[in-house]
Design a protein around this motif. Sequence first.
Motif, PDB file in Angstrom:
ATOM      1  N   MET A   1     -35.411  46.060 -39.098  1.00  0.00           N
ATOM      2  CA  MET A   1     -36.843  45.929 -38.828  1.00  0.00           C
ATOM      3  C   MET A   1     -37.459  47.281 -38.510  1.00  0.00           C
ATOM      4  SD  MET A   1     -37.072  42.406 -36.615  1.00  0.00           S
ATOM      5  CE  MET A   1     -38.833  42.558 -36.399  1.00  0.00           C
ATOM      6  N   SER A   2     -36.746  48.090 -37.755  1.00  0.00           N
ATOM      7  CA  SER A   2     -37.250  49.406 -37.383  1.00  0.00           C
ATOM      8  C   SER A   2     -37.348  50.331 -38.592  1.00  0.00           C
ATOM      9  CB  SER A   2     -36.356  50.026 -36.311  1.00  0.00           C
ATOM     10  OG  SER A   2     -36.384  49.238 -35.143  1.00  0.00           O
ATOM     11  N   GLU A   3     -36.369  50.226 -39.483  1.00  0.00           N
ATOM     12  CA  GLU A   3     -36.418  51.042 -40.706  1.00  0.00           C
ATOM     13  C   GLU A   3     -37.606  50.647 -41.580  1.00  0.00           C
ATOM     14  OE1 GLU A   3     -32.459  50.406 -42.167  1.00  0.00           O
ATOM     15  OE2 GLU A   3     -31.692  52.154 -41.075  1.00  0.00           O
ATOM     16  N   ALA A   4     -37.913  49.345 -41.619  1.00  0.00           N
ATOM     17  CA  ALA A   4     -39.084  48.894 -42.370  1.00  0.00           C
ATOM     18  C   ALA A   4     -40.358  49.427 -41.724  1.00  0.00           C
ATOM     19  CB  ALA A   4     -39.107  47.372 -42.454  1.00  0.00           C
ATOM     20  N   GLU A   5     -40.399  49.482 -40.406  1.00  0.00           N
ATOM     21  CA  GLU A   5     -41.559  50.060 -39.712  1.00  0.00           C
ATOM     22  C   GLU A   5     -41.732  51.522 -40.107  1.00  0.00           C
ATOM     23  OE1 GLU A   5     -44.668  51.433 -37.403  1.00  0.00           O
ATOM     24  OE2 GLU A   5     -44.224  49.408 -38.075  1.00  0.00           O
ATOM     25  N   LEU A   6     -40.628  52.262 -40.145  1.00  0.00           N
ATOM     26  CA  LEU A   6     -40.711  53.675 -40.513  1.00  0.00           C
ATOM     27  C   LEU A   6     -41.170  53.855 -41.959  1.00  0.00           C
ATOM     28  CD1 LEU A   6     -37.536  55.099 -38.742  1.00  0.00           C
ATOM     29  CD2 LEU A   6     -39.927  55.248 -38.003  1.00  0.00           C
ATOM     30  N   LYS A   7     -40.808  52.918 -42.822  1.00  0.00           N
ATOM     31  CA  LYS A   7     -41.205  53.012 -44.234  1.00  0.00           C
ATOM     32  C   LYS A   7     -42.660  52.608 -44.442  1.00  0.00           C
ATOM     33  CE  LYS A   7     -39.927  51.600 -48.895  1.00  0.00           C
ATOM     34  NZ  LYS A   7     -38.931  50.928 -49.726  1.00  0.00           N
ATOM     35  N   TYR A   8     -43.103  51.558 -43.755  1.00  0.00           N
ATOM     36  CA  TYR A   8     -44.421  50.995 -44.029  1.00  0.00           C
ATOM     37  C   TYR A   8     -45.458  51.230 -42.936  1.00  0.00           C
ATOM     38  CZ  TYR A   8     -41.993  48.601 -47.771  1.00  0.00           C
ATOM     39  OH  TYR A   8     -41.254  48.318 -48.885  1.00  0.00           O
ATOM     40  N   GLY A   9     -45.027  51.451 -41.720  1.00  0.00           N
ATOM     41  CA  GLY A   9     -45.981  51.591 -40.619  1.00  0.00           C
ATOM     42  C   GLY A   9     -46.593  52.985 -40.567  1.00  0.00           C
TER      43      GLY A   9
ATOM     44  N   LYS B   1     -48.404  56.035 -34.913  1.00  0.00           N
ATOM     45  CA  LYS B   1     -47.478  57.014 -34.338  1.00  0.00           C
ATOM     46  C   LYS B   1     -46.625  56.413 -33.210  1.00  0.00           C
ATOM     47  CE  LYS B   1     -47.513  61.784 -32.698  1.00  0.00           C
ATOM     48  NZ  LYS B   1     -48.367  62.931 -32.392  1.00  0.00           N
ATOM     49  N   ALA B   2     -47.229  55.637 -32.333  1.00  0.00           N
ATOM     50  CA  ALA B   2     -46.491  55.050 -31.210  1.00  0.00           C
ATOM     51  C   ALA B   2     -45.486  54.001 -31.704  1.00  0.00           C
ATOM     52  CB  ALA B   2     -47.459  54.425 -30.201  1.00  0.00           C
TER      53      ALA B   2
ATOM     54  N   LYS C   1     -37.977  54.494 -33.962  1.00  0.00           N
ATOM     55  CA  LYS C   1     -36.934  55.528 -33.924  1.00  0.00           C
ATOM     56  C   LYS C   1     -36.045  55.345 -32.696  1.00  0.00           C
ATOM     57  CE  LYS C   1     -39.527  58.961 -36.529  1.00  0.00           C
ATOM     58  NZ  LYS C   1     -40.243  60.242 -36.496  1.00  0.00           N
ATOM     59  N   LYS C   2     -36.646  55.000 -31.567  1.00  0.00           N
ATOM     60  CA  LYS C   2     -35.867  54.791 -30.344  1.00  0.00           C
ATOM     61  C   LYS C   2     -35.001  53.540 -30.455  1.00  0.00           C
ATOM     62  CE  LYS C   2     -39.134  57.246 -27.472  1.00  0.00           C
ATOM     63  NZ  LYS C   2     -40.228  57.131 -26.507  1.00  0.00           N
ATOM     64  N   VAL C   3     -35.532  52.492 -31.067  1.00  0.00           N
ATOM     65  CA  VAL C   3     -34.756  51.269 -31.262  1.00  0.00           C
ATOM     66  C   VAL C   3     -33.538  51.571 -32.130  1.00  0.00           C
ATOM     67  CG1 VAL C   3     -34.763  49.003 -32.406  1.00  0.00           C
ATOM     68  CG2 VAL C   3     -36.642  49.637 -30.885  1.00  0.00           C
ATOM     69  N   ILE C   4     -33.744  52.305 -33.215  1.00  0.00           N
ATOM     70  CA  ILE C   4     -32.637  52.648 -34.111  1.00  0.00           C
ATOM     71  C   ILE C   4     -31.553  53.399 -33.350  1.00  0.00           C
ATOM     72  CG2 ILE C   4     -31.962  54.053 -36.099  1.00  0.00           C
ATOM     73  CD1 ILE C   4     -34.763  53.317 -37.313  1.00  0.00           C
ATOM     74  N   ALA C   5     -31.950  54.409 -32.602  1.00  0.00           N
ATOM     75  CA  ALA C   5     -30.965  55.201 -31.852  1.00  0.00           C
ATOM     76  C   ALA C   5     -30.225  54.348 -30.830  1.00  0.00           C
ATOM     77  CB  ALA C   5     -31.662  56.377 -31.164  1.00  0.00           C
ATOM     78  N   ALA C   6     -30.958  53.539 -30.093  1.00  0.00           N
ATOM     79  CA  ALA C   6     -30.338  52.706 -29.055  1.00  0.00           C
ATOM     80  C   ALA C   6     -29.384  51.685 -29.654  1.00  0.00           C
ATOM     81  CB  ALA C   6     -31.424  51.991 -28.242  1.00  0.00           C
ATOM     82  N   GLN C   7     -29.826  51.014 -30.710  1.00  0.00           N
ATOM     83  CA  GLN C   7     -29.006  49.958 -31.299  1.00  0.00           C
ATOM     84  C   GLN C   7     -27.750  50.526 -31.962  1.00  0.00           C
ATOM     85  OE1 GLN C   7     -30.260  46.482 -30.749  1.00  0.00           O
ATOM     86  NE2 GLN C   7     -31.106  47.983 -29.364  1.00  0.00           N
ATOM     87  N   LYS C   8     -27.867  51.684 -32.596  1.00  0.00           N
ATOM     88  CA  LYS C   8     -26.689  52.305 -33.211  1.00  0.00           C
ATOM     89  C   LYS C   8     -25.669  52.694 -32.155  1.00  0.00           C
ATOM     90  CE  LYS C   8     -28.617  53.861 -37.520  1.00  0.00           C
ATOM     91  NZ  LYS C   8     -28.861  54.983 -38.422  1.00  0.00           N
TER      92      LYS C   8
END
Length: 152
Positions: A112-120, A123-124, A130-137
């Motif tokens: 979901m976060s990657e889709a946000e980075l692609k389509y959203g 800025k916030a 990006k923080k969700v991706i880092a935390a979840q990984k």
Amino acid sequence: MKAKLLFAACTVSLLSLAATATAQEMSYPEKCKAMDMAKTDTSSGGDMKMNMSSGGDMKIDTPMDQMGDYQKAVMGNMKSMHDDMMQGMMQKDPDVAFVCGMIAHHMGAINMSEAELKYGDDKAARAMAKKVIAAQKKEIAEMTKWLDKEAK
């Protein structure tokens, strides 16, 4: 309020983490796919299914051609996440089931976060993704390490 506290805790502890691998490059652990599952009653002739509503399986009523690009991008990943979570949760060992279910859940959050980075474009929201991706990984790596050590 709880969401704000959780977000703040993740923000403080994970500012320095970098997210390099995409969710598609991550794979659901084989130990979570193992057939060491609790006995299920399939005597009615069908597979056990998770009903998400009183009417049956989880479904989306909006036709794909009426969805936006973001929704189309996440729909397949949501089904995959759901299937992996259900398979993981069927492990006999409750600790393994929990960890397997959480890995799938976290992989869904990354998608979901990657889709946000692609389509959203906010800025916030992109910063949160990006923080969700880092935390979840980071948590997936910890849970996978535990799984490799503890799951039989």
